[in-house]
Design a protein around this motif. Structure first.
Motif, short mmCIF file in Angstrom:
data_model
loop_
_atom_site.label_atom_id
_atom_site.label_comp_id
_atom_site.label_asym_id
_atom_site.label_seq_id
_atom_site.Cartn_x
_atom_site.Cartn_y
_atom_site.Cartn_z
N MET A 17 0.89 -1.31 -0.05
CA MET A 17 0.08 -0.04 0.06
C MET A 17 0.72 1.39 0.15
O MET A 17 0.42 2.07 -0.61
CB MET A 17 -0.84 -0.05 1.35
N LYS A 18 1.90 1.24 0.92
CA LYS A 18 2.99 2.42 0.89
C LYS A 18 3.51 2.53 -0.61
O LYS A 18 3.58 3.75 -0.97
CB LYS A 18 4.09 1.87 1.86
N THR A 19 3.77 1.74 -1.26
CA THR A 19 4.31 1.89 -2.84
C THR A 19 3.18 2.48 -3.58
O THR A 19 3.59 3.38 -4.50
CB THR A 19 4.84 0.61 -3.32
N PHE A 20 2.02 2.17 -3.49
CA PHE A 20 0.95 2.39 -4.33
C PHE A 20 0.85 3.99 -3.87
O PHE A 20 0.59 4.95 -4.89
CB PHE A 20 -0.32 1.96 -3.99
N ILE A 21 0.77 4.37 -2.61
CA ILE A 21 0.69 5.66 -2.29
C ILE A 21 1.84 6.67 -2.81
O ILE A 21 1.43 7.78 -3.26
CB ILE A 21 0.45 5.96 -0.67
N HIS A 22 2.95 6.23 -2.78
CA HIS A 22 4.14 6.94 -3.28
C HIS A 22 3.97 7.04 -4.97
O HIS A 22 4.46 8.02 -5.31
CB HIS A 22 5.58 6.15 -2.92
N LEU A 23 3.64 5.96 -5.41
CA LEU A 23 3.42 6.10 -6.92
C LEU A 23 2.20 7.27 -7.24
O LEU A 23 2.58 7.96 -8.30
CB LEU A 23 2.89 4.73 -7.46
N LEU A 24 1.17 7.29 -6.53
CA LEU A 24 0.29 8.40 -6.92
C LEU A 24 0.89 9.65 -6.66
O LEU A 24 0.55 10.65 -7.42
CB LEU A 24 -1.01 7.98 -6.01
N ILE A 25 1.73 9.78 -5.51
CA ILE A 25 2.12 10.99 -5.36
C ILE A 25 3.22 11.61 -6.45
O ILE A 25 3.15 12.65 -6.79
CB ILE A 25 2.87 10.97 -3.92
N GLY A 26 4.05 10.46 -6.65
CA GLY A 26 4.90 10.66 -8.22
C GLY A 26 4.24 11.13 -9.38
O GLY A 26 4.70 11.87 -10.06
N ILE A 27 3.17 10.45 -9.59
CA ILE A 27 2.42 10.85 -10.88
C ILE A 27 1.86 12.29 -10.72
O ILE A 27 1.89 13.09 -11.66
CB ILE A 27 1.15 9.63 -10.98
N PHE A 28 1.12 12.48 -9.54
CA PHE A 28 0.75 13.88 -9.43
C PHE A 28 1.69 15.08 -9.53
O PHE A 28 1.70 16.00 -10.06
CB PHE A 28 -0.02 14.06 -8.10
N PHE A 29 2.98 14.70 -8.80
CA PHE A 29 4.31 15.51 -8.91
C PHE A 29 4.55 15.68 -10.52
O PHE A 29 4.71 16.79 -10.83
CB PHE A 29 5.31 14.96 -8.08
N GLY A 30 4.74 14.81 -11.11
CA GLY A 30 5.05 14.86 -12.46
C GLY A 30 3.99 15.47 -13.46
O GLY A 30 4.41 16.33 -14.24
N ILE A 31 2.60 15.16 -13.08
CA ILE A 31 1.75 16.07 -14.12
C ILE A 31 1.83 17.69 -13.55
O ILE A 31 1.89 18.42 -14.46
CB ILE A 31 0.24 15.62 -13.61
N LEU A 32 2.02 17.71 -12.13
CA LEU A 32 2.09 19.20 -11.79
C LEU A 32 3.64 19.76 -12.41
O LEU A 32 3.38 21.22 -12.94
CB LEU A 32 2.31 19.24 -10.23
N LEU A 33 4.52 19.22 -12.53
CA LEU A 33 5.77 19.52 -13.11
C LEU A 33 5.38 19.86 -14.69
O LEU A 33 6.00 21.03 -15.22
CB LEU A 33 6.78 18.76 -12.95
N PHE A 34 4.79 19.12 -15.27
CA PHE A 34 4.60 19.14 -16.57
C PHE A 34 3.49 20.49 -17.08
O PHE A 34 3.93 21.15 -17.86
CB PHE A 34 4.04 18.00 -17.30
N LYS A 35 2.47 20.43 -16.30
CA LYS A 35 1.54 21.56 -16.54
C LYS A 35 1.77 22.80 -16.21
O LYS A 35 1.71 23.74 -16.91
CB LYS A 35 0.36 21.18 -15.72
N SER A 36 2.75 22.98 -15.15
CA SER A 36 3.34 24.36 -15.01
C SER A 36 4.55 24.55 -15.75
O SER A 36 5.11 25.81 -15.67
CB SER A 36 3.87 24.33 -13.37
#
Length: 137
Positions: A1-20
């Motif tokens: 479960m920990k890995t899945f949460i980290h994966l979601l945070i990473g995906i969100f961070f990547g989208i944030l970097l790309f969109k900004s």
């Protein structure tokens, strides 16, 4: 479960970097040419937010999401290590057009030539690990 949460945070961070546009080579080029405030605004707001969060963790003894104590050891105050490290990091950033976070964002967005930069960054980290005890710290 920990890995899945980290994966979601990473995906969100990547989208944030790309969109900004923080992962945009053009925006990074503008920053190094002092032509635009865009990247300095992103970096500055991240710095201010980081200071606020770190001070909050230290002052209120906040715990992690898993209830673990967060221990932030004091950093060694040496001008030489930060000067040389900052220069090397900046040169690599200017040559590659991306710092470590946007490398993964650009790769995920389909910019495959950035894989050369990723492999070089991993190789550079490996070489640093081998030479660490011989370098000034």
């Amino acid at each position: 479960m920990k890995t899945f949460i980290h994966l979601l945070i990473g995906i969100f961070f990547g989208i944030l970097l790309f969109k900004s546009e923080a992962a945009s080579w053009f925006r990074i080029y503008e920053m190094f040419q002092f032509d635009s405030f865009h990247m300095y605004g992103i970096i500055g707001s991240a710095l201010v937010l980081g200071i606020i969060l770190i001070q909050s963790i230290k002052r209120f003894n906040l715990k992690s999401f898993y209830g673990e104590q967060i221990d932030i050891p004091p950093k060694e105050k040496s001008v030489k290590r930060y000067l040389f490290g900052g220069i090397l990091f900046g040169l690599g950033w200017a040559l590659a057009g991306a710092c470590p976070g946007p490398i993964f964002t650009l790769l995920g967005a389909g910019f495959l030539p950035i894989a050369v930069v990723l492999i070089s960054a991993i190789l550079g980290t490996f070489v640093y690990g081998i030479l660490k005890h011989r370098l000034p710290h």
